[in-house]
Write a protein that holds these residues in place. Structure first.
Motif, PDB file in Angstrom:
ATOM      1  N   THR A  53       0.489  -7.830 -10.201  1.00 51.79           N
ATOM      2  CA  THR A  53      -0.601  -6.888 -10.471  1.00 51.79           C
ATOM      3  C   THR A  53      -1.775  -7.632 -11.104  1.00 51.79           C
ATOM      4  O   THR A  53      -1.563  -8.471 -11.972  1.00 51.79           O
ATOM      5  N   PRO A  54      -3.012  -7.338 -10.685  1.00 55.14           N
ATOM      6  CA  PRO A  54      -4.171  -7.959 -11.329  1.00 55.14           C
ATOM      7  C   PRO A  54      -4.174  -7.665 -12.832  1.00 55.14           C
ATOM      8  O   PRO A  54      -3.764  -6.585 -13.264  1.00 55.14           O
ATOM      9  N   ARG A  55      -4.636  -8.646 -13.619  1.00 56.58           N
ATOM     10  CA  ARG A  55      -4.699  -8.492 -15.071  1.00 56.58           C
ATOM     11  C   ARG A  55      -6.145  -8.518 -15.530  1.00 56.58           C
ATOM     12  O   ARG A  55      -6.912  -9.392 -15.107  1.00 56.58           O
ATOM     13  N   PRO A  56      -6.526  -7.606 -16.405  1.00 48.60           N
ATOM     14  CA  PRO A  56      -7.884  -7.660 -16.957  1.00 48.60           C
ATOM     15  C   PRO A  56      -8.005  -8.824 -17.936  1.00 48.60           C
ATOM     16  O   PRO A  56      -7.123  -9.037 -18.768  1.00 48.60           O
ATOM     17  N   THR A  57      -9.079  -9.594 -17.792  1.00 44.03           N
ATOM     18  CA  THR A  57      -9.318 -10.706 -18.702  1.00 44.03           C
ATOM     19  C   THR A  57     -10.539 -10.474 -19.576  1.00 44.03           C
ATOM     20  O   THR A  57     -10.693 -11.135 -20.592  1.00 44.03           O
ATOM     21  N   ALA A  58     -11.399  -9.551 -19.163  1.00 40.99           N
ATOM     22  CA  ALA A  58     -12.567  -9.157 -19.958  1.00 40.99           C
ATOM     23  C   ALA A  58     -12.884  -7.714 -19.622  1.00 40.99           C
ATOM     24  O   ALA A  58     -12.901  -7.338 -18.450  1.00 40.99           O
ATOM     25  N   ILE A  59     -13.114  -6.916 -20.650  1.00 41.86           N
ATOM     26  CA  ILE A  59     -13.415  -5.492 -20.453  1.00 41.86           C
ATOM     27  C   ILE A  59     -14.585  -5.125 -21.347  1.00 41.86           C
ATOM     28  O   ILE A  59     -14.585  -5.432 -22.539  1.00 41.86           O
ATOM     29  N   ASN A  60     -15.588  -4.462 -20.770  1.00 43.66           N
ATOM     30  CA  ASN A  60     -16.699  -3.939 -21.544  1.00 43.66           C
ATOM     31  C   ASN A  60     -16.976  -2.528 -21.033  1.00 43.66           C
ATOM     32  O   ASN A  60     -17.688  -2.352 -20.040  1.00 43.66           O
ATOM     33  N   VAL A  61     -16.366  -1.553 -21.665  1.00 39.16           N
ATOM     34  CA  VAL A  61     -16.502  -0.152 -21.279  1.00 39.16           C
ATOM     35  C   VAL A  61     -16.752   0.656 -22.555  1.00 39.16           C
ATOM     36  O   VAL A  61     -15.990   0.547 -23.512  1.00 39.16           O
ATOM     37  N   PHE A  71     -11.158   2.806 -16.311  1.00 41.53           N
ATOM     38  CA  PHE A  71     -12.043   1.886 -15.595  1.00 41.53           C
ATOM     39  C   PHE A  71     -11.237   0.742 -14.979  1.00 41.53           C
ATOM     40  O   PHE A  71     -11.428   0.388 -13.812  1.00 41.53           O
ATOM     41  N   VAL A  72     -10.322   0.177 -15.758  1.00 44.91           N
ATOM     42  CA  VAL A  72      -9.465  -0.899 -15.249  1.00 44.91           C
ATOM     43  C   VAL A  72      -8.622  -0.382 -14.082  1.00 44.91           C
ATOM     44  O   VAL A  72      -8.492  -1.042 -13.049  1.00 44.91           O
TER      45      VAL A  72
END
Length: 109
Positions: A53-61, A71-72
């Motif tokens: 599964t894709p992993r979030p490495t940066a989130i700005n929400v 959003f992710v």
């Protein structure tokens, strides 16, 4: 009734720029998320599907944890909608197991 479908690609994808563009065709940011983004990290198999599964490495929400998670989830769903991709043999030969990142962003209004 209008049914939206992802346009099939006539030619296999030859570059990572082509891969990014193909994945962006499936991206539709959630409403009310102007300027938000998530960068996903992922790896492909040679057959155009993902390894895990894709992993979030940066989130700005803006908003709470629930807004960030939504959003992710929308970005991961966009990838799921497009996959598997069809790679040209030259791309498929070197793509397996390498880690890539892609930013999914909402336009700023």
């Amino acid at each position: 009734m209008i049914i939206a479908t992802v346009q099939s690609r006539a030619d296999p994808l030859k570059t990572m720029d082509d891969v990014g563009a193909a994945l962006m065709e499936c991206w539709s940011p959630p409403s009310g998320t102007d300027g938000a983004f998530v960068t996903l990290s992922f790896s492909f198999k040679r057959d155009g599907s993902l390894i895990g599964t894709p992993r979030p490495t940066a989130i700005n929400v803006e908003g709470d944890q629930k807004a960030r998670e939504a959003f992710v989830a929308a970005a991961i769903a966009a990838m799921d909608k497009c996959l598997p991709l069809e790679f040209a043999p030259s791309l498929a030969a070197g793509i397996a197991g390498r880690v890539y990142t892609l930013e999914f962003k909402s336009p700023e209004n």
